[in-house]
Design an enzyme around this catalytic site. Structure first.
Site, short mmCIF file in Angstrom:
data_model
loop_
_atom_site.label_atom_id
_atom_site.label_comp_id
_atom_site.label_asym_id
_atom_site.label_seq_id
_atom_site.Cartn_x
_atom_site.Cartn_y
_atom_site.Cartn_z
N ASP A 32 -4.38 -17.84 -12.10
CA ASP A 32 -4.94 -18.69 -11.05
C ASP A 32 -3.86 -19.02 -10.01
OD1 ASP A 32 -3.59 -21.29 -11.76
OD2 ASP A 32 -4.70 -20.98 -13.63
N VAL A 33 -4.29 -19.60 -8.91
CA VAL A 33 -3.39 -19.77 -7.76
C VAL A 33 -2.12 -20.54 -8.12
CG1 VAL A 33 -3.18 -20.76 -5.44
CG2 VAL A 33 -5.31 -19.64 -6.13
#
Length: 360
Positions: free
Chosen positions: A225-226
């Site tokens: 994820d980011v």
């Protein structure tokens, strides 16, 4: 004396130095006065005054010496004799035949009966050496020892030619990378980077960290994820990517997790036993407390599940929301000391271990 006269006539000692016969007699032990320098001749032995023994056999009294049986030189200069080896070496040192003879290796039998044999291909030992297995000579020994298979067929003969792009070569059961068109890389992803090759919103993505000169198109294996940092595999090997992400292969992934501290006892045991989340029960394989500072705890966990945001959801479930998350290992591949935001190619050894971890 009769014997002395015969010796003088037989040796033709008319030109001999006076006294030479006596000196020679002293050296010869039982020799006679006539056995001087001129009287002994080429075959004189010093033990007999008779020198006219041209027909005598070698080694007999008065006859020529056998080579190597008496004192004095045994060969003329230019003809060295290796005493230690007991072998004669040619006199011409410039000749390519000088020295001990090295037997030629026997010619290999025809090996084109293999179904994967390619007359225009590359010799198997050269393919192995180019893949970083070992030197070409050592690779030949591996083949002869029965340690190499091509397309699951054992090869023990030298001279086999293959197309590196169309065969699977294994050494001791481990697949080696022979196709130069396949790419295997690791990105140490920073926080804030999207796990995608491009982003319509203009955010930083994986392609921003790849060289513009790169011709092979790669894709990422799995996602981070980011806000998660760390190891992200990039490749164009579709079969490997499918196996690494498929649940049946259970590829372990290791993370460093920073959460608020202190942590209550029993959290690790509960996560190893299994937590029931909205999408089923999930457990970690390993749980280890790494460090603790005022207000923070650093934990290392290993898990083979590939569910979306699974680490963050598990820690939130036990009341410890994740502050920072870094993936440091995936299967046999480690992030090590690689700097954030950099991409590196996997070594041949790493590729072999990665392929072996998913049965390739």
């Amino acid at each position: 004396m009769a014997y002395g006269n015969n010796s003088s006539r037989g040796n033709s000692n008319r030109g001999s130095r006076p006294g030479a016969g006596k000196a020679q007699a002293r050296r010869g032990g039982k020799g006679f006065a006539g056995a001087g320098k001129g009287g002994a001749g080429k075959g004189g032995s010093g033990r007999s005054g008779f020198a006219a023994n041209k027909g005598a056999k070698p080694g007999t009294p008065g006859g020529p010496r056998k080579a190597g049986t008496g004192k004095g030189p045994k060969f003329r200069s230019g003809q060295p004799f290796a005493k230690e080896m007991g072998e004669f070496r040619p006199a011409n040192r410039g000749s390519k035949n000088f020295g001990p003879h090295r037997p030629r290796r026997p010619k290999n039998a025809p090996v084109d009966h293999y179904p994967f044999y390619d007359h225009e291909g590359v010799r198997l030992q050269k393919v192995m050496a180019s893949a970083g297995v070992a030197s070409r000579r050592v690779c030949e020994e591996m083949i002869e020892e029965g340690r190499v298979t091509v397309n699951d067929v054992l090869v023990t003969e030298l001279g086999v030619r293959v197309n590196p792009d169309q065969v699977t070569v294994q050494v001791d059961g481990m697949t080696i990378q022979t196709n130069d068109k396949l790419v295997y890389m690791v990105l140490n992803k920073p926080a804030g980077v999207v796990s995608a090759m491009d982003d319509p919103d203009g955010r930083l993505n994986i392609s921003n960290f790849l060289r513009s000169s790169m011709t092979e198109r790669v894709f990422h294996v799995g996602r981070l994820d980011v806000e998660t940092e760390g190891l992200l595999l990039l490749t164009n090997d579709g079969e490997l990517a499918n196996r690494l992400t498929h649940p049946s292969y259970e590829v372990p992934k290791t993370y460093l997790v920073q959460v608020p501290g202190p942590m209550e006892p029993g959290i690790g045991a509960a996560m190893k036993k299994g937590l029931r989340l909205e999408d089923g029960v999930t457990r970690v394989d390993e749980f280890k407390l790494v460090d603790s500072t005022p207000g923070h705890v650093l934990v290392e966990v290993t898990i083979h599940s590939g569910k979306n945001r699974i680490i963050r959801r598990m820690f939130e479930h036990v009341g410890y929301p994740v502050e920072k998350l870094v993936r440091v290992e995936m299967g046999p591949i480690h992030i090590g000391s690689q700097k954030q935001g950099t991409v590196r190619n996997l070594s041949k050894v790493e590729i072999g271990k990665l392929l072996a971890s998913v049965g390739m």
